[in-house]
Scaffold this active site. Structure first.
Site, mmCIF file in Angstrom:
data_model
loop_
_atom_site.group_PDB
_atom_site.id
_atom_site.type_symbol
_atom_site.label_atom_id
_atom_site.label_comp_id
_atom_site.label_asym_id
_atom_site.label_seq_id
_atom_site.Cartn_x
_atom_site.Cartn_y
_atom_site.Cartn_z
ATOM 1 C CE LYS A 40 68.942 89.894 -9.676
ATOM 2 N NZ LYS A 40 69.522 88.766 -9.143
ATOM 3 N NE ARG A 134 68.338 84.377 -3.108
ATOM 4 C CZ ARG A 134 68.915 85.391 -3.809
ATOM 5 N NH1 ARG A 134 68.985 86.526 -3.607
ATOM 6 N NH2 ARG A 134 69.439 84.787 -5.179
ATOM 7 C CE1 TYR A 248 58.744 120.789 3.124
ATOM 8 C CE2 TYR A 248 59.685 119.545 1.440
ATOM 9 C CZ TYR A 248 58.559 120.100 1.809
ATOM 10 O OH TYR A 248 57.465 120.018 0.958
ATOM 11 C CG MET A 297 57.949 113.195 -3.372
ATOM 12 S SD MET A 297 56.140 113.043 -3.305
ATOM 13 C CE MET A 297 55.917 112.672 -1.160
#
Ligand SMILES: *Cc1c(COP(=O)(O)O)cnc(C)c1O
Length: 348
Positions: A40, A134, A248, A297
């Site tokens: 998955k 779940r 930054y 980023m």
């Protein structure tokens, strides 16, 4: 207009031999049971197509995805009858897709079972809830499912990575479920569950994280090899003088003249800001290239002072041993892998 075709400056290399060795080790530890593979979330970020293809070649015969779309992306890689969808059928379209392709639904509720039967049914899996609350059919509802043609009767352990009393309690409820609902095969163990011993193995195990290099229990240490190796291109190199800052918020200031480099990796790629000032990259000869200042980023700055030969366009490795990375960042091995973003090239 031409779409640019230059290669990504980010790639997620996969050690296919280590992946296969991990599966073989988990299969051997599963004793009389056989190991399948949880693939998955794009095989935990590694790339489901290349993972399934390598494991199928090694002899793995059962693959588990969460979403129907994940199954659809694998239909030309492996026999669809070897794929099961853990979330089960939520809509009539899901049922139709399963019946058209042979992908097995894992039925998780009385409603899902009714939906499956209404469309004619066929071979399916059933998940029974044994205490995680779940997904899964309640124990009391199993009797109503006896007309289903069940291949695998599953349950899932909540605390297999701990020595918890819940493990034995879930085992007992799973054994009771095996008496209550006819089935061809039974499965309970994830990676950590395999290490709990033969009683937990049934006919089939469903390892995920340990295939990809995660070590959820001590018993698996020394057995499991690293599989994922993020690599990134160096975009720019500069020389700075003592007292200059980088990145930054200027969180790092050079104590002496330094050579620094900027690589095409940032928090948008899953290299989160918790790596700021803590991460480590490597040159080809293994030299340490510590992360300096804030991860941004799309970019991260590293110290190249001790790597005078590295220059623009060179490829660097990112230290990503899951146990060590988890200790440094506080992220789980699962988050470390599945967070790696779509800009990583995952060669097939
Ligand atoms: C994800 C998952 C697994 C694999 O778990 P790991 O801890 O990664 O080995 C097994 N079974 C089910 C039902 C899952 O959802």
């Amino acid at each position: 207009m031409q779409v640019p075709t230059s290669a990504s400056p980010l790639r997620l290399a996969m050690d296919a031999a280590a992946l296969v060795a991990n599966w073989r080790a988990l299969d051997a530890m599963s004793g009389a049971a056989v190991a399948g593979a949880a693939v998955k979330a794009d095989a935990y970020g590694l790339g489901a197509r290349r993972v399934v293809s390598a494991l199928a070649q090694a002899g793995c015969r059962d693959f588990f995805v969460a979403h129907w779309l994940e199954a659809a992306a694998l239909l030309d890689v492996v026999d669809p009858r070897r794929i099961a969808v853990l979330h089960g059928p939520l809509t009539a379209q899901d049922v139709a897709f399963a019946q058209a392709t042979g992908v097995r639904p894992v039925l998780n509720s009385v409603e899902q079972a009714a939906r499956w039967r209404a469309a004619g049914g066929g071979l399916c899996d059933v998940m029974v809830d044994t205490g995680m609350n779940r997904l899964g059919v309640g124990q009391g509802d199993l009797a109503g499912l006896s007309s289903l043609q069940v291949d695998v009767l599953h349950s899932h352990l909540a605390s297999a990575d701990e020595d918890s009393a819940l493990n034995a309690a879930q085992l007992a409820r799973w054994q009771a479920a095996r008496e209550a609902l006819p089935h061809a095969r039974a499965a309970l163990a994830n990676s950590a569950g395999i290490a709990l011993g033969a009683a937990y193995h049934g006919d089939l195990t469903r390892p995920g994280i340990a295939l990809y290099g995660g070590v959820p229990r001590g018993e698996l240490a020394g057995v499991i090899r690293s599989v994922a190796m993020p690599q990134v291109a160096l975009l720019q190199v500069r020389q700075i003088v003592a007292g200059e800052s980088v990145g930054y918020n200027a969180t790092f200031t050079a104590p002496a003249p330094m050579r620094v480099g900027t690589v095409a990796l940032g928090y948008a790629d899953g290299y989160l800001r918790c790596w700021s000032g803590k991460g480590m990259l490597r040159g080809g000869d293994g030299v340490d290239l510590p992360v300096l200042g804030r991860v941004s980023m799309d970019l991260t700055i590293v110290d190249l002072t001790h790597a005078p030969d590295l220059g623009e366009g060179d490829w660097l490795g990112v230290d990503y041993d899951l146990a060590a990375a988890s200790a440094v960042t506080g992220l789980s091995p699962y988050e470390l892998l599945t967070g790696l973003g779509r800009r990583f090239a995952r060669a097939s």
